[in-house]
Write an enzyme that holds these catalytic residues in place. Sequence first.
Site, PDB file in Angstrom:
ATOM      1  N   ASP A   1       7.390  -8.079 -20.947  1.00 57.56           N
ATOM      2  CA  ASP A   1       6.906  -8.523 -19.527  1.00 57.56           C
ATOM      3  C   ASP A   1       7.936  -9.521 -19.148  1.00 57.56           C
ATOM      4  O   ASP A   1       7.597 -10.820 -19.441  1.00 57.56           O
ATOM      5  CB  ASP A   1       5.549  -8.956 -19.317  1.00 57.56           C
ATOM      6  CG  ASP A   1       5.095  -9.373 -18.154  1.00 57.56           C
ATOM      7  OD1 ASP A   1       5.931  -9.023 -17.063  1.00 57.56           O
ATOM      8  OD2 ASP A   1       3.961 -10.130 -17.871  1.00 57.56           O
TER       9      ASP A   1
ATOM     10  N   GLU B   1       7.978  -3.892 -18.186  1.00 57.86           N
ATOM     11  CA  GLU B   1       7.353  -3.897 -16.902  1.00 57.86           C
ATOM     12  C   GLU B   1       7.994  -4.252 -15.894  1.00 57.86           C
ATOM     13  O   GLU B   1       9.120  -4.678 -15.810  1.00 57.86           O
ATOM     14  CB  GLU B   1       6.178  -4.980 -16.875  1.00 57.86           C
ATOM     15  CG  GLU B   1       5.292  -4.922 -15.627  1.00 57.86           C
ATOM     16  CD  GLU B   1       4.340  -6.000 -15.709  1.00 57.86           C
ATOM     17  OE1 GLU B   1       4.021  -6.438 -14.745  1.00 57.86           O
ATOM     18  OE2 GLU B   1       3.671  -6.291 -16.590  1.00 57.86           O
TER      19      GLU B   1
ATOM     20  N   ASP C   1       0.829 -13.958 -20.625  1.00 59.02           N
ATOM     21  CA  ASP C   1       1.847 -13.108 -20.778  1.00 59.02           C
ATOM     22  C   ASP C   1       2.318 -12.393 -21.916  1.00 59.02           C
ATOM     23  O   ASP C   1       2.897 -11.345 -22.077  1.00 59.02           O
ATOM     24  CB  ASP C   1       3.079 -14.060 -20.322  1.00 59.02           C
ATOM     25  CG  ASP C   1       2.818 -14.876 -19.170  1.00 59.02           C
ATOM     26  OD1 ASP C   1       3.331 -14.444 -18.097  1.00 59.02           O
ATOM     27  OD2 ASP C   1       2.178 -15.985 -19.093  1.00 59.02           O
TER      28      ASP C   1
END
Length: 187
Positions: free
Chosen positions: A14, A74, A147
Amino acid sequence: MLAEKKERVIMGIDPGTAIMGYGVILEKGSKIELITMGVVRMDHLDDHFLKLQRIFEKTIHLLDEYKPDTVALEAPFYGKNIQVMLKLGRAQGIAMAAALSRNIPINEYAPRKIKQSITGNGSAGKEQVAAMLQRLLNFKETPEFLDATDGLAVAVCHSFQKISTGGKGKTYSGWESFVTDNKKRVK
């Protein structure tokens, strides 16, 4: 004829310019196991280019340490602030460049697709995604930063793209129906 590889390591990332989350899973047939997850912090760095350098160096280190067969990222979501989008796009590009420098294939998923594949709800919050991953991968610790579970969710989402249909072409409306039909696959 070569036999199909039964195991593969998937790294999910991410990307972010303050904190980059990552997760690594081992896929064994239709089962998945957590290898590691964590974050790379850059919020203490003022220079954007130093942040990009740190993303590249840390991503290379993780790739060399865990030797994933594939990387899932992502994709940046669409926002109103073009400067934020530009910075996120650069962070993602740097992570891609690191994987490409090691000849590792890359897959990209929209945030909504990731949330949908993990929780059955494309609008789920970070906390819901983290809670579902804890149940799915059987870990207790709550990461300091969500995260880390966001990065892990990207890896699990990628794994589900292959195994969610089980080769039979079946689709599921959500987690409840998947778990009901796949009791042996869920820990």
